[in-house]
Design an enzyme around this catalytic site. Structure first.
Site, PDB file in Angstrom:
ATOM      1  N   GLU A 164      14.382 -39.034   6.841  1.00 30.68           N
ATOM      2  CA  GLU A 164      13.657 -39.442   8.041  1.00 30.68           C
ATOM      3  C   GLU A 164      13.633 -40.961   8.193  1.00 30.68           C
ATOM      4  O   GLU A 164      13.803 -41.483   9.305  1.00 30.68           O
ATOM      5  CB  GLU A 164      12.209 -38.929   8.009  1.00 30.68           C
ATOM      6  CG  GLU A 164      12.084 -37.428   7.928  1.00 30.68           C
ATOM      7  CD  GLU A 164      11.921 -36.903   6.512  1.00 30.68           C
ATOM      8  OE1 GLU A 164      11.149 -35.954   6.337  1.00 30.68           O
ATOM      9  OE2 GLU A 164      12.574 -37.443   5.588  1.00 30.68           O
ATOM     10  N   CYS A 204       7.176 -35.838   4.675  1.00 35.25           N
ATOM     11  CA  CYS A 204       6.135 -36.190   3.715  1.00 35.25           C
ATOM     12  C   CYS A 204       5.158 -37.170   4.376  1.00 35.25           C
ATOM     13  O   CYS A 204       5.348 -37.598   5.511  1.00 35.25           O
ATOM     14  CB  CYS A 204       6.751 -36.805   2.461  1.00 35.25           C
ATOM     15  SG  CYS A 204       7.414 -38.477   2.711  1.00 35.25           S
ATOM     16  N   CYS A 217       6.897 -40.541   5.402  1.00 34.99           N
ATOM     17  CA  CYS A 217       7.748 -40.418   6.588  1.00 34.99           C
ATOM     18  C   CYS A 217       6.920 -40.157   7.837  1.00 34.99           C
ATOM     19  O   CYS A 217       7.215 -40.687   8.907  1.00 34.99           O
ATOM     20  CB  CYS A 217       8.784 -39.319   6.380  1.00 34.99           C
ATOM     21  SG  CYS A 217       9.975 -39.742   5.085  1.00 34.99           S
ATOM     22  N   HIS A 260      14.300 -41.777   2.224  1.00 32.05           N
ATOM     23  CA  HIS A 260      14.280 -40.395   2.690  1.00 32.05           C
ATOM     24  C   HIS A 260      15.110 -40.272   3.968  1.00 32.05           C
ATOM     25  O   HIS A 260      15.312 -41.246   4.692  1.00 32.05           O
ATOM     26  CB  HIS A 260      12.849 -39.949   2.986  1.00 32.05           C
ATOM     27  CG  HIS A 260      12.008 -39.791   1.764  1.00 32.05           C
ATOM     28  ND1 HIS A 260      10.780 -39.164   1.795  1.00 32.05           N
ATOM     29  CD2 HIS A 260      12.191 -40.189   0.479  1.00 32.05           C
ATOM     30  CE1 HIS A 260      10.262 -39.164   0.590  1.00 32.05           C
ATOM     31  NE2 HIS A 260      11.091 -39.789  -0.231  1.00 32.05           N
TER      32      HIS A 260
END
Length: 149
Positions: A58, A86, A89, A56
């Protein structure tokens, strides 16, 4: 005196990363990490490119910022991300001890707020910066994906 380096300025940089992800066929989420008004990490989703569910924006930004700083903690740093982090993260951000998270649009289904994921006690989180733009890009991506399949 007006400070040109406000939340919108840095969210525009995160949005540019989201647009890059979009161009690559990745879910269009972008992130930047900032310390002292300087961007030290830029990232976007790479889950398809790397065939890695943890890639992701992040997570990529946390790793890049930690490498830049030479340590695992992101104290005094701010993460700008186009969509609310999420749970995965948010957990990584907890451990990084990041000082501030600024997100664009909420993720009502998978976001850390709805899932009650704890952040580090010293982390401040705010949202809604460029919310419409981030949300529109994400919706356009999924509409196009559905129409292709």
């Amino acid at each position: 005196m007006i400070n040109p380096y406000d939340d919108t300025y840095f969210m525009k940089r995160a949005y540019q990363e989201a647009e890059e992800a979009y161009q690559k066929g990745e879910i269009p989420i972008g992130a930047v990490v900032v310390i002292n008004n300087q961007i030290i990490a830029r990232a976007h989703n790479l889950t398809e490119t790397l065939n890695d569910v943890t890639a992701h924006a992040e997570m990529q930004a946390i790793t890049s910022a930690a490498n830049y700083l030479g340590g695992k903690y992101l104290i005094d740093c701010t993460l700008y991300v186009t969509i609310e982090p999420c749970q995965m993260c948010a957990g990584a951000l907890f451990w990084s001890q990041i000082s501030k998270i600024v997100y664009g649009a909420r993720d009502e289904a998978r976001g850390c707020i709805s899932l009650n994921t704890k952040l580090h006690p010293k982390t401040v989180m705010t949202g809604g910066v460029m919310e419409k733009e981030a949300s529109t890009l994400l919706k356009r991506f999924f509409i196009e994906k559905r129409n292709l399949n």
